[in-house]
Design a protein around this motif. Structure first.
Motif, PDB file in Angstrom:
ATOM      1  N   LYS A  11       0.866  -1.176   0.000  1.00 58.40           N
ATOM      2  CA  LYS A  11       0.000   0.000   0.000  1.00 58.40           C
ATOM      3  C   LYS A  11       0.901   1.223   0.000  1.00 58.40           C
ATOM      4  CE  LYS A  11      -4.144  -1.950   1.900  1.00 58.40           C
ATOM      5  NZ  LYS A  11      -5.123  -2.002   2.950  1.00 58.40           N
ATOM      6  N   VAL A  12       0.771   2.020  -1.045  1.00 61.47           N
ATOM      7  CA  VAL A  12       1.603   3.210  -1.208  1.00 61.47           C
ATOM      8  C   VAL A  12       0.693   4.389  -1.535  1.00 61.47           C
ATOM      9  CG1 VAL A  12       3.524   4.231  -2.482  1.00 61.47           C
ATOM     10  CG2 VAL A  12       3.473   1.759  -2.098  1.00 61.47           C
ATOM     11  N   GLU A  13       0.788   5.438  -0.729  1.00 61.08           N
ATOM     12  CA  GLU A  13      -0.024   6.646  -0.950  1.00 61.08           C
ATOM     13  C   GLU A  13      -1.499   6.297  -1.105  1.00 61.08           C
ATOM     14  OE1 GLU A  13       1.756   8.653  -4.316  1.00 61.08           O
ATOM     15  OE2 GLU A  13       3.522   9.218  -3.156  1.00 61.08           O
ATOM     16  N   GLY A  14      -1.978   5.351  -0.307  1.00 64.01           N
ATOM     17  CA  GLY A  14      -3.386   4.969  -0.336  1.00 64.01           C
ATOM     18  C   GLY A  14      -3.785   4.078  -1.497  1.00 64.01           C
ATOM     19  N   ASN A  15      -2.816   3.640  -2.300  1.00 64.28           N
ATOM     20  CA  ASN A  15      -3.084   2.782  -3.453  1.00 64.28           C
ATOM     21  C   ASN A  15      -2.479   1.402  -3.220  1.00 64.28           C
ATOM     22  OD1 ASN A  15      -4.213   4.725  -5.597  1.00 64.28           O
ATOM     23  ND2 ASN A  15      -2.410   5.791  -4.843  1.00 64.28           N
ATOM     24  N   LEU A  16      -3.086   0.390  -3.823  1.00 65.09           N
ATOM     25  CA  LEU A  16      -2.602  -0.977  -3.670  1.00 65.09           C
ATOM     26  C   LEU A  16      -1.898  -1.433  -4.942  1.00 65.09           C
ATOM     27  CD1 LEU A  16      -2.559  -3.547  -1.871  1.00 65.09           C
ATOM     28  CD2 LEU A  16      -4.645  -4.241  -3.079  1.00 65.09           C
ATOM     29  N   ALA A  17      -0.627  -1.795  -4.802  1.00 67.17           N
ATOM     30  CA  ALA A  17       0.133  -2.402  -5.892  1.00 67.17           C
ATOM     31  C   ALA A  17       0.298  -3.872  -5.540  1.00 67.17           C
ATOM     32  CB  ALA A  17       1.490  -1.720  -6.033  1.00 67.17           C
ATOM     33  N   LEU A  18       0.411  -4.736  -6.553  1.00 67.19           N
ATOM     34  CA  LEU A  18       0.481  -6.159  -6.252  1.00 67.19           C
ATOM     35  C   LEU A  18       1.277  -6.939  -7.288  1.00 67.19           C
ATOM     36  CD1 LEU A  18      -1.830  -7.706  -8.244  1.00 67.19           C
ATOM     37  CD2 LEU A  18      -3.298  -6.370  -6.754  1.00 67.19           C
ATOM     38  N   ILE A  19       1.766  -8.076  -6.842  1.00 72.03           N
ATOM     39  CA  ILE A  19       2.394  -9.073  -7.712  1.00 72.03           C
ATOM     40  C   ILE A  19       1.721 -10.394  -7.368  1.00 72.03           C
ATOM     41  CG2 ILE A  19       4.501 -10.313  -8.337  1.00 72.03           C
ATOM     42  CD1 ILE A  19       6.107  -7.828  -7.533  1.00 72.03           C
ATOM     43  N   GLU A  20       1.011 -10.964  -8.351  1.00 73.90           N
ATOM     44  CA  GLU A  20       0.306 -12.219  -8.134  1.00 73.90           C
ATOM     45  C   GLU A  20       1.249 -13.389  -8.371  1.00 73.90           C
ATOM     46  OE1 GLU A  20      -2.907 -11.693 -10.919  1.00 73.90           O
ATOM     47  OE2 GLU A  20      -4.150 -10.736  -9.385  1.00 73.90           O
ATOM     48  N   TYR A  21       0.989 -14.500  -7.686  1.00 65.63           N
ATOM     49  CA  TYR A  21       1.875 -15.650  -7.813  1.00 65.63           C
ATOM     50  C   TYR A  21       1.121 -16.960  -7.674  1.00 65.63           C
ATOM     51  CZ  TYR A  21       1.621 -16.070  -2.713  1.00 65.63           C
ATOM     52  OH  TYR A  21       1.167 -16.224  -1.426  1.00 65.63           O
ATOM     53  N   ILE A  22       1.831 -18.021  -8.045  1.00 65.78           N
ATOM     54  CA  ILE A  22       1.389 -19.392  -7.795  1.00 65.78           C
ATOM     55  C   ILE A  22       2.589 -20.102  -7.174  1.00 65.78           C
ATOM     56  CG2 ILE A  22       0.639 -21.586  -8.831  1.00 65.78           C
ATOM     57  CD1 ILE A  22      -0.395 -19.833 -11.231  1.00 65.78           C
ATOM     58  N   ARG A  23       2.378 -20.741  -6.035  1.00 62.29           N
ATOM     59  CA  ARG A  23       3.441 -21.546  -5.409  1.00 62.29           C
ATOM     60  C   ARG A  23       3.160 -23.008  -5.741  1.00 62.29           C
ATOM     61  NH1 ARG A  23       6.557 -19.629  -0.776  1.00 62.29           N
ATOM     62  NH2 ARG A  23       6.136 -17.437  -0.404  1.00 62.29           N
ATOM     63  N   ALA A  24       4.188 -23.691  -6.225  1.00 62.77           N
ATOM     64  CA  ALA A  24       4.056 -25.114  -6.533  1.00 62.77           C
ATOM     65  C   ALA A  24       5.398 -25.784  -6.275  1.00 62.77           C
ATOM     66  CB  ALA A  24       3.639 -25.307  -7.986  1.00 62.77           C
ATOM     67  N   GLU A  25       5.392 -26.776  -5.387  1.00 63.97           N
ATOM     68  CA  GLU A  25       6.605 -27.485  -4.994  1.00 63.97           C
ATOM     69  C   GLU A  25       7.660 -26.475  -4.536  1.00 63.97           C
ATOM     70  OE1 GLU A  25       7.653 -30.091  -8.194  1.00 63.97           O
ATOM     71  OE2 GLU A  25       5.702 -31.076  -8.159  1.00 63.97           O
ATOM     72  N   ASP A  26       8.807 -26.454  -5.208  1.00 63.16           N
ATOM     73  CA  ASP A  26       9.885 -25.542  -4.797  1.00 63.16           C
ATOM     74  C   ASP A  26       9.970 -24.307  -5.693  1.00 63.16           C
ATOM     75  OD1 ASP A  26      10.771 -26.817  -7.091  1.00 63.16           O
ATOM     76  OD2 ASP A  26      12.845 -26.979  -6.393  1.00 63.16           O
ATOM     77  N   LYS A  27       8.877 -23.992  -6.391  1.00 65.53           N
ATOM     78  CA  LYS A  27       8.882 -22.872  -7.343  1.00 65.53           C
ATOM     79  C   LYS A  27       7.830 -21.827  -6.994  1.00 65.53           C
ATOM     80  CE  LYS A  27      10.299 -25.842 -11.152  1.00 65.53           C
ATOM     81  NZ  LYS A  27      10.148 -27.114 -10.436  1.00 65.53           N
ATOM     82  N   VAL A  28       8.143 -20.590  -7.358  1.00 67.32           N
ATOM     83  CA  VAL A  28       7.169 -19.510  -7.275  1.00 67.32           C
ATOM     84  C   VAL A  28       7.010 -18.958  -8.689  1.00 67.32           C
ATOM     85  CG1 VAL A  28       6.621 -17.252  -6.315  1.00 67.32           C
ATOM     86  CG2 VAL A  28       7.817 -18.932  -4.911  1.00 67.32           C
ATOM     87  N   TYR A  29       5.808 -19.026  -9.212  1.00 65.63           N
ATOM     88  CA  TYR A  29       5.483 -18.497 -10.530  1.00 65.63           C
ATOM     89  C   TYR A  29       4.920 -17.095 -10.323  1.00 65.63           C
ATOM     90  CZ  TYR A  29       5.645 -23.410 -12.035  1.00 65.63           C
ATOM     91  OH  TYR A  29       6.042 -24.699 -12.304  1.00 65.63           O
ATOM     92  N   VAL A  64       0.334  -2.019 -10.892  1.00 68.87           N
ATOM     93  CA  VAL A  64       0.571  -0.784 -10.143  1.00 68.87           C
ATOM     94  C   VAL A  64      -0.462   0.238 -10.604  1.00 68.87           C
ATOM     95  CG1 VAL A  64       2.209   1.075  -9.697  1.00 68.87           C
ATOM     96  CG2 VAL A  64       3.036  -1.257  -9.902  1.00 68.87           C
ATOM     97  N   PRO A  65      -1.201   0.858  -9.682  1.00 64.53           N
ATOM     98  CA  PRO A  65      -2.194   1.858 -10.071  1.00 64.53           C
ATOM     99  C   PRO A  65      -1.550   3.024 -10.833  1.00 64.53           C
ATOM    100  CG  PRO A  65      -2.455   1.263  -7.765  1.00 64.53           C
ATOM    101  CD  PRO A  65      -1.175   0.651  -8.227  1.00 64.53           C
ATOM    102  N   LYS A  66      -2.322   3.616 -11.715  1.00 60.77           N
ATOM    103  CA  LYS A  66      -1.836   4.743 -12.529  1.00 60.77           C
ATOM    104  C   LYS A  66      -1.168   5.828 -11.689  1.00 60.77           C
ATOM    105  CE  LYS A  66      -3.671   4.273 -16.909  1.00 60.77           C
ATOM    106  NZ  LYS A  66      -2.689   3.569 -17.703  1.00 60.77           N
ATOM    107  N   ALA A  67      -1.725   6.100 -10.517  1.00 60.40           N
ATOM    108  CA  ALA A  67      -1.195   7.163  -9.650  1.00 60.40           C
ATOM    109  C   ALA A  67       0.238   6.886  -9.197  1.00 60.40           C
ATOM    110  CB  ALA A  67      -2.098   7.337  -8.433  1.00 60.40           C
ATOM    111  N   LEU A  68       0.658   5.616  -9.253  1.00 61.40           N
ATOM    112  CA  LEU A  68       1.995   5.250  -8.778  1.00 61.40           C
ATOM    113  C   LEU A  68       2.969   4.925  -9.913  1.00 61.40           C
ATOM    114  CD1 LEU A  68       1.006   2.910  -5.805  1.00 61.40           C
ATOM    115  CD2 LEU A  68       1.665   5.328  -5.696  1.00 61.40           C
ATOM    116  N   GLU A  69       2.483   4.899 -11.141  1.00 61.34           N
ATOM    117  CA  GLU A  69       3.342   4.543 -12.269  1.00 61.34           C
ATOM    118  C   GLU A  69       4.528   5.501 -12.391  1.00 61.34           C
ATOM    119  OE1 GLU A  69       1.042   4.184 -15.844  1.00 61.34           O
ATOM    120  OE2 GLU A  69       0.033   2.381 -15.151  1.00 61.34           O
TER     121      GLU A  69
END
Length: 96
Positions: free
Chosen positions: A17-35, A41-46
């Motif tokens: 959460k930055v300046e009231g906006n939510l930025a994120l990185i989505e993932y999938i965890r499987a075995e020993d890997k993170v995809y 990133v919201p336009k306000a933070l670009e």
């Protein structure tokens, strides 16, 4: 600007959460890997380095957990090209 990343395991994403906006990185965890599948990133933070800061923190967490990375997200793949020191995290058979 301070960017603090936390993991939301329920929603399978890293968040900041930055300046009231939510930025994120989505993932999938499987075995020993993170995809890493999607970075948003919201336009306000670009252009403020939020996504790069998040990527750095997420990659450090992956390293700390001794996991391997599968960079499905185009932003993460581009970040790895600019920061080759993280390429050691790539899962076998993956390159950028």
């Amino acid at each position: 600007m301070e960017v603090i990343v936390s993991e939301n395991k329920e929603k399978k994403r890293f968040e900041a959460k930055v300046e009231g906006n939510l930025a994120l990185i989505e993932y999938i965890r499987a075995e020993d890997k993170v995809y890493l599948t999607h970075t948003e990133v919201p336009k306000a933070l670009e252009g403020k380095g939020v996504a790069s800061s998040m990527a750095n923190q997420v990659l450090q967490q992956i390293k700390d957990e001794n996991l391997k990375l599968v960079p499905l997200c185009p932003f993460i793949a581009a970040y790895l090209k600019r920061h080759p020191e993280w390429k050691e995290l790539l899962a076998k058979g993956y390159s950028v």
